[in-house]
Design a protein around this motif. Structure first.
Motif, PDB file in Angstrom:
ATOM      1  N   PRO A  59     -17.490  41.112  -1.335  1.00  0.00           N
ATOM      2  CA  PRO A  59     -18.383  39.826  -1.582  1.00  0.00           C
ATOM      3  C   PRO A  59     -17.100  38.556  -1.659  1.00  0.00           C
ATOM      4  O   PRO A  59     -17.545  37.556  -1.869  1.00  0.00           O
ATOM      5  CB  PRO A  59     -18.940  40.009  -2.824  1.00  0.00           C
ATOM      6  N   ASN A  60     -15.916  38.893  -1.632  1.00  0.00           N
ATOM      7  CA  ASN A  60     -14.765  37.748  -1.754  1.00  0.00           C
ATOM      8  C   ASN A  60     -14.803  36.815  -0.246  1.00  0.00           C
ATOM      9  O   ASN A  60     -14.556  35.513  -0.750  1.00  0.00           O
ATOM     10  CB  ASN A  60     -13.455  38.398  -2.195  1.00  0.00           C
ATOM     11  N   PRO A  61     -14.608  37.269   0.713  1.00  0.00           N
ATOM     12  CA  PRO A  61     -14.400  36.380   1.871  1.00  0.00           C
ATOM     13  C   PRO A  61     -15.577  35.326   1.816  1.00  0.00           C
ATOM     14  O   PRO A  61     -16.755  35.616   1.478  1.00  0.00           O
ATOM     15  CB  PRO A  61     -14.446  37.152   3.138  1.00  0.00           C
ATOM     16  N   THR A  62     -15.098  33.950   2.156  1.00  0.00           N
ATOM     17  CA  THR A  62     -16.227  33.083   2.169  1.00  0.00           C
ATOM     18  C   THR A  62     -16.349  32.463   3.828  1.00  0.00           C
ATOM     19  O   THR A  62     -16.990  31.740   3.833  1.00  0.00           O
ATOM     20  CB  THR A  62     -15.869  31.837   1.324  1.00  0.00           C
ATOM     21  N   SER A  63     -15.335  32.953   4.598  1.00  0.00           N
ATOM     22  CA  SER A  63     -15.257  32.648   6.055  1.00  0.00           C
ATOM     23  C   SER A  63     -16.221  33.458   6.876  1.00  0.00           C
ATOM     24  O   SER A  63     -16.186  33.230   8.076  1.00  0.00           O
ATOM     25  CB  SER A  63     -13.735  32.478   6.239  1.00  0.00           C
ATOM     26  N   GLY A 145     -21.517  29.596  19.443  1.00  0.00           N
ATOM     27  CA  GLY A 145     -20.471  29.643  18.801  1.00  0.00           C
ATOM     28  C   GLY A 145     -20.681  29.798  17.166  1.00  0.00           C
ATOM     29  O   GLY A 145     -21.655  29.323  16.645  1.00  0.00           O
ATOM     30  N   SER A 146     -19.631  30.363  16.415  1.00  0.00           N
ATOM     31  CA  SER A 146     -19.433  30.200  15.050  1.00  0.00           C
ATOM     32  C   SER A 146     -19.461  28.777  14.474  1.00  0.00           C
ATOM     33  O   SER A 146     -18.432  28.117  14.942  1.00  0.00           O
ATOM     34  CB  SER A 146     -18.523  31.217  14.414  1.00  0.00           C
ATOM     35  N   PRO A 147     -20.094  28.372  13.368  1.00  0.00           N
ATOM     36  CA  PRO A 147     -20.434  27.155  12.802  1.00  0.00           C
ATOM     37  C   PRO A 147     -18.674  26.863  12.055  1.00  0.00           C
ATOM     38  O   PRO A 147     -18.510  25.942  11.821  1.00  0.00           O
ATOM     39  CB  PRO A 147     -21.473  27.070  11.925  1.00  0.00           C
ATOM     40  N   ASN A 148     -18.004  28.104  11.821  1.00  0.00           N
ATOM     41  CA  ASN A 148     -16.791  28.103  10.969  1.00  0.00           C
ATOM     42  C   ASN A 148     -15.634  28.018  11.986  1.00  0.00           C
ATOM     43  O   ASN A 148     -14.735  28.317  11.538  1.00  0.00           O
ATOM     44  CB  ASN A 148     -16.901  29.102  10.150  1.00  0.00           C
ATOM     45  N   GLU A 149     -15.919  28.145  13.300  1.00  0.00           N
ATOM     46  CA  GLU A 149     -14.819  27.999  14.384  1.00  0.00           C
ATOM     47  C   GLU A 149     -14.953  26.849  15.271  1.00  0.00           C
ATOM     48  O   GLU A 149     -16.017  26.527  15.196  1.00  0.00           O
ATOM     49  CB  GLU A 149     -14.813  29.343  14.748  1.00  0.00           C
ATOM     50  N   ILE A 150     -13.804  26.192  15.951  1.00  0.00           N
ATOM     51  CA  ILE A 150     -13.881  25.277  16.891  1.00  0.00           C
ATOM     52  C   ILE A 150     -12.858  25.755  17.977  1.00  0.00           C
ATOM     53  O   ILE A 150     -11.895  26.029  17.725  1.00  0.00           O
ATOM     54  CB  ILE A 150     -13.520  24.155  16.303  1.00  0.00           C
ATOM     55  N   ALA A 151     -13.416  25.972  19.210  1.00  0.00           N
ATOM     56  CA  ALA A 151     -12.735  26.514  20.333  1.00  0.00           C
ATOM     57  C   ALA A 151     -12.674  25.277  21.378  1.00  0.00           C
ATOM     58  O   ALA A 151     -13.703  25.250  22.311  1.00  0.00           O
ATOM     59  CB  ALA A 151     -13.502  27.693  20.963  1.00  0.00           C
ATOM     60  N   LEU A 152     -11.607  24.294  21.055  1.00  0.00           N
ATOM     61  CA  LEU A 152     -11.504  23.305  22.069  1.00  0.00           C
ATOM     62  C   LEU A 152      -9.962  23.437  22.371  1.00  0.00           C
ATOM     63  O   LEU A 152      -9.189  23.633  21.573  1.00  0.00           O
ATOM     64  CB  LEU A 152     -11.701  21.927  21.246  1.00  0.00           C
ATOM     65  N   ALA A 153      -9.622  22.708  23.633  1.00  0.00           N
ATOM     66  CA  ALA A 153      -8.378  22.746  23.927  1.00  0.00           C
ATOM     67  C   ALA A 153      -7.934  21.370  23.675  1.00  0.00           C
ATOM     68  O   ALA A 153      -8.243  20.166  24.059  1.00  0.00           O
ATOM     69  CB  ALA A 153      -8.147  22.875  25.602  1.00  0.00           C
ATOM     70  N   VAL A 154      -7.046  21.252  22.556  1.00  0.00           N
ATOM     71  CA  VAL A 154      -6.514  19.960  21.918  1.00  0.00           C
ATOM     72  C   VAL A 154      -5.205  20.037  21.896  1.00  0.00           C
ATOM     73  O   VAL A 154      -4.553  21.220  22.041  1.00  0.00           O
ATOM     74  CB  VAL A 154      -7.177  19.647  20.711  1.00  0.00           C
ATOM     75  N   SER A 168     -14.444  22.764   7.003  1.00  0.00           N
ATOM     76  CA  SER A 168     -15.082  21.733   6.100  1.00  0.00           C
ATOM     77  C   SER A 168     -16.557  21.964   6.657  1.00  0.00           C
ATOM     78  O   SER A 168     -17.486  21.179   5.962  1.00  0.00           O
ATOM     79  CB  SER A 168     -14.692  20.505   6.478  1.00  0.00           C
ATOM     80  N   GLY A 169     -17.056  22.799   7.517  1.00  0.00           N
ATOM     81  CA  GLY A 169     -18.332  23.221   7.547  1.00  0.00           C
ATOM     82  C   GLY A 169     -19.083  22.117   8.527  1.00  0.00           C
ATOM     83  O   GLY A 169     -20.166  21.952   8.672  1.00  0.00           O
ATOM     84  N   CYS A 170     -18.234  21.135   9.379  1.00  0.00           N
ATOM     85  CA  CYS A 170     -18.817  20.296  10.336  1.00  0.00           C
ATOM     86  C   CYS A 170     -19.855  21.252  11.238  1.00  0.00           C
ATOM     87  O   CYS A 170     -20.721  20.346  11.751  1.00  0.00           O
ATOM     88  CB  CYS A 170     -17.571  19.562  11.160  1.00  0.00           C
ATOM     89  N   GLY A 171     -19.410  22.258  11.448  1.00  0.00           N
ATOM     90  CA  GLY A 171     -20.316  22.869  12.693  1.00  0.00           C
ATOM     91  C   GLY A 171     -21.693  23.158  12.219  1.00  0.00           C
ATOM     92  O   GLY A 171     -22.398  23.672  12.862  1.00  0.00           O
ATOM     93  N   ALA A 172     -21.873  23.256  10.971  1.00  0.00           N
ATOM     94  CA  ALA A 172     -23.289  23.540  10.312  1.00  0.00           C
ATOM     95  C   ALA A 172     -24.412  22.372  10.488  1.00  0.00           C
ATOM     96  O   ALA A 172     -25.360  23.020  10.640  1.00  0.00           O
ATOM     97  CB  ALA A 172     -23.273  23.562   8.784  1.00  0.00           C
ATOM     98  N   ASN A 179     -19.089  25.274  19.860  1.00  0.00           N
ATOM     99  CA  ASN A 179     -19.261  25.953  18.735  1.00  0.00           C
ATOM    100  C   ASN A 179     -20.305  25.011  17.805  1.00  0.00           C
ATOM    101  O   ASN A 179     -20.420  23.965  18.209  1.00  0.00           O
ATOM    102  CB  ASN A 179     -17.915  26.418  17.850  1.00  0.00           C
ATOM    103  N   GLY A 180     -20.893  25.624  16.653  1.00  0.00           N
ATOM    104  CA  GLY A 180     -21.551  24.551  15.968  1.00  0.00           C
ATOM    105  C   GLY A 180     -23.030  24.630  16.383  1.00  0.00           C
ATOM    106  O   GLY A 180     -23.524  25.461  17.098  1.00  0.00           O
ATOM    107  N   ASN A 181     -23.957  23.729  15.550  1.00  0.00           N
ATOM    108  CA  ASN A 181     -25.117  23.872  15.728  1.00  0.00           C
ATOM    109  C   ASN A 181     -25.807  22.246  16.356  1.00  0.00           C
ATOM    110  O   ASN A 181     -25.043  21.541  16.237  1.00  0.00           O
ATOM    111  CB  ASN A 181     -25.954  23.659  14.219  1.00  0.00           C
ATOM    112  N   ASN A 182     -26.540  22.544  17.136  1.00  0.00           N
ATOM    113  CA  ASN A 182     -27.484  21.243  17.646  1.00  0.00           C
ATOM    114  C   ASN A 182     -28.199  20.470  16.873  1.00  0.00           C
ATOM    115  O   ASN A 182     -29.476  20.398  16.874  1.00  0.00           O
ATOM    116  CB  ASN A 182     -28.315  21.425  19.036  1.00  0.00           C
ATOM    117  N   GLY A 183     -27.583  19.905  15.637  1.00  0.00           N
ATOM    118  CA  GLY A 183     -28.348  19.065  15.016  1.00  0.00           C
ATOM    119  C   GLY A 183     -28.203  19.614  13.341  1.00  0.00           C
ATOM    120  O   GLY A 183     -28.014  20.726  13.179  1.00  0.00           O
ATOM    121  N   PRO A 184     -28.696  18.810  12.583  1.00  0.00           N
ATOM    122  CA  PRO A 184     -29.453  17.422  12.640  1.00  0.00           C
ATOM    123  C   PRO A 184     -28.335  16.343  12.937  1.00  0.00           C
ATOM    124  O   PRO A 184     -28.698  15.206  13.313  1.00  0.00           O
ATOM    125  CB  PRO A 184     -29.950  17.149  11.150  1.00  0.00           C
TER     126      PRO A 184
END
Length: 233
Positions: A59-63, A145-154, A168-172, A179-184
């Motif tokens: 129960p410890n991991p939050t990721s 894709g997972s909302p807790n990951e970002i897969a971009l070539a930067v 920070s949860g931006c993908g939520a 990755n992430g969600n289409n909205g809101p």
């Protein structure tokens, strides 16, 4: 169907009925025997090979991001599309139940005697639409894709900000690449082509609308996230 066709159908049905066997007990016995064989095979395999339950839950991991098994991806995607919390019962209960009831009632509102698919437009259309809808939603759910990951070539100097945005949860609420969600919230993949860095960092601090404010982040991390978002053009 005219009277002549109906009479011919009834005559053919009566002939086939006399040649066949009643559902009970013949078909019931065959189905019950096969079901018993399957159950016995599963029990024997479980006793011989064992059942792998995987590692003990921690129960410890939050990721960790929970995801359903593949055969529930279409429901998973439906829940991703219908986002407001008060509409969750619509996505999880109401829509699947209505679709299932309509399929169960199909023999009652399409009572034609024809068996060829091209002569059963209602049944054929309903079946094809069900297959296409489930297949399409399953594909989208599998590709999400997972909302807790970002897969971009930067560039390397923006990697730290990419990690801050992911944690920070931006993908939520936002789509970032695959990755992430289409909205809101709006898609952020090319956010820098729409607003400058100053507006991005102002939004991060204020938290417009339902977006949370990130003003309590350490200034270094806040600037790193702003730099990363400002590079997405």
């Amino acid at each position: 169907m005219n009277n002549r066709d109906k009479e011919q159908y009834l005559q053919e049905y009566e002939v086939l009925k006399k040649k066949g066997k009643p559902f009970f007990p013949y078909a019931v016995l065959k189905d019950s025997t096969m079901a018993l064989v399957v159950v016995v095979v599963v029990i024997v395999l479980a006793l011989i090979m064992g059942a792998d339950q995987g590692p003990k839950a921690d129960p410890n991991p939050t990721s960790y991001v929970p995801r359903p098994d593949w055969y529930f991806y279409f429901l998973f995607e439906l829940l991703r599309v219908i986002k407001p919390p008060y509409l969750v019962p619509v996505a999880t209960v109401i829509i699947p139940t209505i679709a299932m009831v309509l399929l169960l009632l199909l023999p009652f509102y399409d009572r034609g005697p024809e068996r060829r698919p091209e002569r059963r437009p209602i049944a054929t259309t309903a079946g094809l639409m069900t297959i296409v809808a489930i297949a399409y939603l399953t594909y989208l759910g599998a590709e999400a894709g997972s909302p807790n990951e970002i897969a971009l070539a930067v560039a390397p100097q923006f990697k730290a900000g990419e990690e801050v945005a992911a944690q920070s949860g931006c993908g939520a609420c936002h789509k970032i690449g695959t990755n992430g969600n289409n909205g809101p919230g709006p898609e952020l993949t090319h956010i820098a082509s729409r607003i400058p860095r100053a507006a991005i960092i102002r939004s991060l601090k204020i938290g417009p609308g339902i977006m949370p404010s990130y003003k309590d982040l350490p200034p270094k991390k806040l600037n790193e996230m702003a730099d990363f978002l400002a590079s997405l053009d």
